[in-house]
Design a protein around this motif. Structure first.
Motif, mmCIF file in Angstrom:
data_model
loop_
_atom_site.group_PDB
_atom_site.id
_atom_site.type_symbol
_atom_site.label_atom_id
_atom_site.label_comp_id
_atom_site.label_asym_id
_atom_site.label_seq_id
_atom_site.Cartn_x
_atom_site.Cartn_y
_atom_site.Cartn_z
ATOM 1 N N ALA A 6 0.827 -1.206 0.000
ATOM 2 C CA ALA A 6 0.000 0.000 0.000
ATOM 3 C C ALA A 6 0.866 1.262 0.000
ATOM 4 N N ARG A 7 1.906 1.261 0.804
ATOM 5 C CA ARG A 7 2.757 2.454 0.877
ATOM 6 C C ARG A 7 3.533 2.673 -0.425
ATOM 7 N N SER A 8 3.957 1.589 -1.061
ATOM 8 C CA SER A 8 4.658 1.749 -2.335
ATOM 9 C C SER A 8 3.715 2.295 -3.405
ATOM 10 N N GLU A 44 -4.701 5.368 -7.691
ATOM 11 C CA GLU A 44 -5.588 4.893 -6.634
ATOM 12 C C GLU A 44 -5.862 5.983 -5.602
ATOM 13 N N THR A 45 -7.133 6.183 -5.284
ATOM 14 C CA THR A 45 -7.471 7.096 -4.198
ATOM 15 C C THR A 45 -7.309 6.432 -2.833
ATOM 16 N N GLU A 46 -7.391 5.095 -2.791
ATOM 17 C CA GLU A 46 -7.191 4.342 -1.552
ATOM 18 C C GLU A 46 -6.181 3.232 -1.829
ATOM 19 N N PRO A 47 -4.909 3.564 -1.875
ATOM 20 C CA PRO A 47 -3.894 2.570 -2.249
ATOM 21 C C PRO A 47 -3.917 1.342 -1.355
ATOM 22 N N GLY A 48 -3.886 0.165 -1.981
ATOM 23 C CA GLY A 48 -3.823 -1.083 -1.236
ATOM 24 C C GLY A 48 -5.135 -1.582 -0.700
ATOM 25 N N SER A 49 -6.238 -0.841 -0.888
ATOM 26 C CA SER A 49 -7.507 -1.261 -0.286
ATOM 27 C C SER A 49 -8.019 -2.571 -0.888
ATOM 28 N N ALA A 50 -7.848 -2.735 -2.198
ATOM 29 C CA ALA A 50 -8.320 -3.971 -2.834
ATOM 30 C C ALA A 50 -7.548 -5.175 -2.302
ATOM 31 N N LEU A 51 -6.232 -5.046 -2.174
ATOM 32 C CA LEU A 51 -5.430 -6.144 -1.636
ATOM 33 C C LEU A 51 -5.773 -6.399 -0.180
ATOM 34 N N GLY A 52 -5.996 -5.320 0.579
ATOM 35 C CA GLY A 52 -6.362 -5.488 1.982
ATOM 36 C C GLY A 52 -7.657 -6.259 2.145
ATOM 37 N N GLU A 53 -8.664 -5.957 1.320
ATOM 38 C CA GLU A 53 -9.931 -6.683 1.381
ATOM 39 C C GLU A 53 -9.745 -8.148 0.984
ATOM 40 N N TYR A 54 -8.914 -8.388 -0.010
ATOM 41 C CA TYR A 54 -8.668 -9.755 -0.476
ATOM 42 C C TYR A 54 -8.011 -10.588 0.619
ATOM 43 N N LEU A 65 -4.427 -4.887 11.367
ATOM 44 C CA LEU A 65 -2.999 -4.755 11.130
ATOM 45 C C LEU A 65 -2.697 -3.809 9.968
ATOM 46 N N PHE A 66 -3.724 -3.442 9.226
ATOM 47 C CA PHE A 66 -3.489 -2.636 8.023
ATOM 48 C C PHE A 66 -3.645 -1.147 8.335
ATOM 49 N N ALA A 67 -2.689 -0.360 7.930
ATOM 50 C CA ALA A 67 -2.732 1.094 8.148
ATOM 51 C C ALA A 67 -3.194 1.782 6.868
ATOM 52 N N LEU A 68 -4.313 1.303 6.293
ATOM 53 C CA LEU A 68 -4.744 1.790 4.985
ATOM 54 C C LEU A 68 -5.592 3.054 5.075
ATOM 55 N N GLU A 69 -6.346 3.218 6.169
ATOM 56 C CA GLU A 69 -7.245 4.354 6.257
ATOM 57 C C GLU A 69 -6.486 5.675 6.229
ATOM 58 N N GLY A 70 -5.363 5.733 6.937
ATOM 59 C CA GLY A 70 -4.565 6.953 6.947
ATOM 60 C C GLY A 70 -4.021 7.287 5.569
ATOM 61 N N LEU A 71 -3.620 6.266 4.820
ATOM 62 C CA LEU A 71 -3.123 6.501 3.472
ATOM 63 C C LEU A 71 -4.224 7.035 2.575
ATOM 64 N N GLY A 72 -5.438 6.496 2.749
ATOM 65 C CA GLY A 72 -6.568 6.979 1.953
ATOM 66 C C GLY A 72 -6.857 8.443 2.221
ATOM 67 N N GLU A 73 -6.767 8.855 3.490
ATOM 68 C CA GLU A 73 -6.994 10.261 3.830
ATOM 69 C C GLU A 73 -5.916 11.151 3.207
ATOM 70 N N GLN A 74 -4.655 10.705 3.252
ATOM 71 C CA GLN A 74 -3.571 11.485 2.652
ATOM 72 C C GLN A 74 -3.768 11.628 1.148
ATOM 73 N N THR A 126 -12.689 -11.295 -7.788
ATOM 74 C CA THR A 126 -13.240 -10.149 -7.064
ATOM 75 C C THR A 126 -12.152 -9.132 -6.763
ATOM 76 N N PHE A 127 -10.973 -9.632 -6.357
ATOM 77 C CA PHE A 127 -9.850 -8.740 -6.083
ATOM 78 C C PHE A 127 -9.452 -7.967 -7.335
ATOM 79 N N GLU A 128 -9.367 -8.640 -8.467
ATOM 80 C CA GLU A 128 -8.944 -7.968 -9.701
ATOM 81 C C GLU A 128 -9.946 -6.900 -10.120
ATOM 82 N N GLN A 129 -11.239 -7.190 -9.932
ATOM 83 C CA GLN A 129 -12.246 -6.191 -10.282
ATOM 84 C C GLN A 129 -12.142 -4.972 -9.370
ATOM 85 N N ARG A 130 -11.955 -5.214 -8.072
ATOM 86 C CA ARG A 130 -11.809 -4.099 -7.140
ATOM 87 C C ARG A 130 -10.541 -3.307 -7.431
ATOM 88 N N GLN A 131 -9.480 -4.019 -7.817
ATOM 89 C CA GLN A 131 -8.236 -3.331 -8.139
ATOM 90 C C GLN A 131 -8.403 -2.458 -9.379
#
Length: 345
Positions: A6-8, A44-54, A65-74, A126-131
């Motif tokens: 997600a960070r990358s 991506e407006t929410e990087p890594g969210s699709a992988l996180g859901e998968y 364990l995922f710090a995705l929400e903060g990245l989405g806000e940034q 499902t992951f690929e579609q969300r991605q």
């Protein structure tokens, strides 16, 4: 692993947004509406969210364990700032997403009927579609907010020229909004009609405008010389490991607006100079304010005010852009030149 991915992705998106912001800055010097066709694999407006859901679907309970929400806000704030910058410089973005027709890995594998893998392939599908949706999300924001349109097929590219030829321009006088955003809404009465337009406007300060005009002159050669600026220079002088260039900016007195209410009528000038070394890319920026007194008696037609600025430049090819703004009239001029500073001092 998810956080690292997600960070990358967030870093890659941030770099792309920065380049788009620079493009908008450089285009500020062009008059009228500017249209940019932006070819991209996605933002991506929410990087890594699709992988996180998968991954959460495969391993329930690990979402904390995922710090995705903060990245989405940034990222949301970064997209917000970019669209306001594009709109203020009258830049409309038409993103073209590449890879839109790429087949799904999961669906092709599922079609082959590989034993024991149907559920896994469904999850992967499902992951690929969300991605794919995520990759289009940022491009869609940029298009919608700036009055453009997200394109995913060649048909859209072919229709772009026709679409640009049928635009309307609406002019209005807004209230004083400098420093704050103004949201814009356009409604039409035609049934079923779709309207695409710039959704916001932010009035920039005069200093910001001058800085962007100078950048456009420096990087793209976009010049506008309403004040009739001329550039002169004295002899180069050694200054440590560099050279000192006495730059002289000449402004026709007749193009200036003098304040008649002052005891001595004076014109206020803001000057910005940016020098760029063409080999290293190093920049030197100087800002100065000058007060020019109105000459007494009859002034010669070729009378010019001299505005001195000294630059310290390394040896090698250098590009210089100079911008000056009359404080009373608001009229700005931007000119550029190139020179080569020779040898070691």
């Amino acid at each position: 692993t998810v956080d690292g991915w997600a960070r990358s992705q967030a870093q890659r998106t941030a770099i792309s947004l920065d380049y788009l912001s620079r493009t908008a800055t450089f285009l500020a010097g062009l008059p009228g509406v500017k249209t940019v066709l932006y070819v991209s694999g996605g933002l991506e407006t929410e990087p890594g969210s699709a992988l996180g859901e998968y991954v959460s679907g495969l391993c329930p309970g690990g979402e904390s364990l995922f710090a995705l929400e903060g990245l989405g806000e940034q990222m949301g704030e970064a997209f917000f700032q970019l669209t306001r910058h594009l709109n203020s410089n009258r830049v409309t973005l038409y993103p073209f997403k590449t890879g839109a027709l790429r087949p799904s890995t999961a669906s092709s594998a599922s079609a082959r009927g590989e034993a024991g893998a149907v559920d896994s392939f469904r999850a992967q599908g499902t992951f690929e579609q969300r991605q794919r949706n995520q990759l289009e999300s940022g491009l869609g924001v940029l298009a919608d907010e700036t009055g453009g349109r997200l394109m995913t097929t060649d048909d859209h590219i072919a229709a772009l020229a026709r679409r640009l030829a049928t635009r309307y321009s609406l002019a209005y006088a807004p209230p004083e909004t400098r420093g704050s955003e103004m949201r814009i809404t356009v409604d039409v009465e035609a049934s079923g009609a779709q309207v695409r337009y710039r959704r916001s406007f932010l009035e920039k300060s005069a200093d910001q405008r001058l800085a962007e005009l100078v950048d456009g002159a420096l990087f793209l050669g976009l010049v506008e010389n309403s004040l009739g600026l001329r550039l002169g220079a004295g002899d180069l002088q050694p200054e440590g490991d560099d050279w000192r260039l006495p730059l002289r900016i000449q402004v026709p007195v007749g193009s200036l607006t003098f304040d008649p209410t002052a005891a001595v009528p004076t014109a206020e000038l803001s000057v910005r100079v940016v020098a760029r070394h063409l080999e290293s890319g190093a920049l030197e920026t100087i800002e100065r304010s000058f007060r020019v007194k109105q000459p007494e008696g009859q002034v010669a037609a070729d009378s010019r005010a001299q505005l001195p600025i000294d630059l310290e430049l390394p040896a090698g090819p250098t590009s210089i852009a100079v911008g000056a703004r009359d404080g009373s009239s608001g009229v700005a001029s931007v000119v550029s030149t190139a020179l080569t500073v020779g040898g070691a001092p």
